[in-house]
Design an enzyme around this catalytic site. Sequence first.
Site, PDB file in Angstrom:
ATOM      1  N   PHE A 124      -1.199  -6.250  -1.099  1.00 25.27           N
ATOM      2  CA  PHE A 124      -0.921  -4.816  -1.071  1.00 25.27           C
ATOM      3  C   PHE A 124       0.196  -4.619  -0.035  1.00 25.27           C
ATOM      4  O   PHE A 124       0.162  -5.222   1.038  1.00 25.27           O
ATOM      5  CB  PHE A 124      -2.200  -4.084  -0.644  1.00 25.27           C
ATOM      6  CG  PHE A 124      -2.110  -2.585  -0.696  1.00 25.27           C
ATOM      7  CD1 PHE A 124      -2.345  -1.913  -1.886  1.00 25.27           C
ATOM      8  CD2 PHE A 124      -1.805  -1.853   0.439  1.00 25.27           C
ATOM      9  CE1 PHE A 124      -2.280  -0.527  -1.932  1.00 25.27           C
ATOM     10  CE2 PHE A 124      -1.728  -0.463   0.394  1.00 25.27           C
ATOM     11  CZ  PHE A 124      -1.964   0.193  -0.805  1.00 25.27           C
ATOM     12  N   ASP A 193      -8.650  -9.068   3.608  1.00 27.87           N
ATOM     13  CA  ASP A 193      -8.580  -7.652   3.274  1.00 27.87           C
ATOM     14  C   ASP A 193      -9.515  -7.423   2.088  1.00 27.87           C
ATOM     15  O   ASP A 193      -9.300  -7.965   0.995  1.00 27.87           O
ATOM     16  CB  ASP A 193      -7.136  -7.264   2.935  1.00 27.87           C
ATOM     17  CG  ASP A 193      -6.992  -5.776   2.632  1.00 27.87           C
ATOM     18  OD1 ASP A 193      -7.939  -5.187   2.070  1.00 27.87           O
ATOM     19  OD2 ASP A 193      -5.923  -5.213   2.931  1.00 27.87           O
ATOM     20  N   TYR A 218     -12.777   4.418   1.539  1.00 23.03           N
ATOM     21  CA  TYR A 218     -12.607   5.562   0.633  1.00 23.03           C
ATOM     22  C   TYR A 218     -12.445   5.145  -0.820  1.00 23.03           C
ATOM     23  O   TYR A 218     -12.245   5.986  -1.671  1.00 23.03           O
ATOM     24  CB  TYR A 218     -11.431   6.446   1.077  1.00 23.03           C
ATOM     25  CG  TYR A 218     -10.107   5.708   1.255  1.00 23.03           C
ATOM     26  CD1 TYR A 218      -9.346   5.346   0.155  1.00 23.03           C
ATOM     27  CD2 TYR A 218      -9.657   5.366   2.514  1.00 23.03           C
ATOM     28  CE1 TYR A 218      -8.155   4.655   0.323  1.00 23.03           C
ATOM     29  CE2 TYR A 218      -8.467   4.689   2.690  1.00 23.03           C
ATOM     30  CZ  TYR A 218      -7.714   4.330   1.587  1.00 23.03           C
ATOM     31  OH  TYR A 218      -6.547   3.643   1.752  1.00 23.03           O
ATOM     32  N   LYS A 219     -12.537   3.838  -1.102  1.00 27.28           N
ATOM     33  CA  LYS A 219     -12.435   3.366  -2.482  1.00 27.28           C
ATOM     34  C   LYS A 219     -13.859   3.238  -3.041  1.00 27.28           C
ATOM     35  O   LYS A 219     -14.532   4.236  -3.250  1.00 27.28           O
ATOM     36  CB  LYS A 219     -11.615   2.085  -2.518  1.00 27.28           C
ATOM     37  CG  LYS A 219     -10.144   2.362  -2.143  1.00 27.28           C
ATOM     38  CD  LYS A 219      -9.288   1.140  -1.996  1.00 27.28           C
ATOM     39  CE  LYS A 219      -7.857   1.572  -1.639  1.00 27.28           C
ATOM     40  NZ  LYS A 219      -6.999   0.472  -1.242  1.00 27.28           N
ATOM     41  N   ARG A 366      -4.009   1.229 -14.579  1.00 26.75           N
ATOM     42  CA  ARG A 366      -5.185   0.694 -13.886  1.00 26.75           C
ATOM     43  C   ARG A 366      -6.387   1.576 -14.156  1.00 26.75           C
ATOM     44  O   ARG A 366      -6.308   2.801 -14.063  1.00 26.75           O
ATOM     45  CB  ARG A 366      -4.971   0.677 -12.370  1.00 26.75           C
ATOM     46  CG  ARG A 366      -4.237  -0.497 -11.846  1.00 26.75           C
ATOM     47  CD  ARG A 366      -4.355  -0.630 -10.326  1.00 26.75           C
ATOM     48  NE  ARG A 366      -4.645   0.584  -9.595  1.00 26.75           N
ATOM     49  CZ  ARG A 366      -4.934   0.618  -8.303  1.00 26.75           C
ATOM     50  NH1 ARG A 366      -5.007  -0.507  -7.599  1.00 26.75           N
ATOM     51  NH2 ARG A 366      -5.174   1.748  -7.690  1.00 26.75           N
TER      52      ARG A 366
END
Length: 391
Positions: A124, A193, A218-219, A366
């Site tokens: 990322f 990560d 928050y995912k 996605r």
Amino acid sequence: MDLTARAAELDAEDPLARLRAEFDLPPGTVYLDGNSLGAPPRRVADRMQRVVREQWGGRLIRSWSEGWWEAPRRVGERIAPLLGAAPGQVVVADSTSVNVFKALAGAVRLAPGRPEIVVDAATFPTDGYIATSVAELTGRVLRTADLDDLPAVLGERTAVVLANHVDYRTGRLHDMAAVTARVHAAGARVVWDLCHSVGVLPLALDALDVDLAVGCTYKFLNGGPGAPAFLYVRRDLQEAFDQPLSGWSGHREPFAMAPDYVPADGIERGRCGTPDILSLLALEAALEVWDGVDLADVRAKGLSLTDFFVACVTELLPPGTVEVLTPRDERRGHQVSLRHPGAEAVMAELIAREVIGDFRAPDVLRFGLAPLYVSHADALHAARTLADVLG
Ligand SMILES: *Cc1c(COP(=O)(O)O)cnc(C)c1O
């Protein structure tokens, strides 16, 4: 069997089906972007009302000594079981980007004399940007490498490897045990990560002897937009963990207001400044939904949802319409990435029809299938809508 009947059968067998009622989602919306922003658990809104009215409003500054100050550690202890971590190793503070900085710089300092930082080539972007900065600040050289090619890159020069457990674009899951063992065999440290794997599958940081890890809340953890991230530092490394953001909140005696910095004992030294209490307490409420949830069920359902979604897409779309980028075997997280040349416009149309996924440039659709609130019927509805849009 037709797809509708198959979806109903799979949903009837779902041990997590009861959790759907814990979430607030607009009726008629199929939400497949929980890998970017998890849906709000119902209890969060009430909790925030109470926190603002009773704690902030009613108790005012007294609340700092009535549970606020300890919240980074307390919420960390709630996340620890999801990471396979014993107590005392997880703190919740700052963003993932900031924690990547702390973890990576701290890892470099744990490996004196080793001149290279290795970063996952598919990382990322923020991790790569931060790694570049850490390399500059610490006088190390940054190398990028595909995680599959690590053996060719690792050696006595390697200080630390920064790796993404699940590739945010394709959904590919890397083998944490194998990569960690490989990095350790070279005498280096690993920083994982976990943004796209926490809340997706059982993790075993302690058992695999992982050095450091970071991840978003928050995912798949549904902590809310901008909810603070977690930092894991293995217990035996904590005393030597020297992270460069030496703010007062990570001080051994934060309220002594001493002129010199002395890091706190243990994981608290991962803190920096004043905790973002409203976000932390929203996250704390959101994490209660995980009580009694078996991560093995979450994993099984995530694999089932992603399998079923790909099966529906394959059956409903003319062959060759999209390319499935996500691995078909179990080396995947809980998202499905489809490549289509018109992906951006296609996603805009899906969203207009209340099927919410996301677009990643230049050509990737996605779809995140969060097992706590997405059903097989939702996956089928999304695939049918996609077929309609492309038809
Ligand atoms: C979402 C994500 C981030 C986000 O970092 P922030 O500091 O919260 O913006 C970082 N790394 C990965 C792998 C991600 O998926």
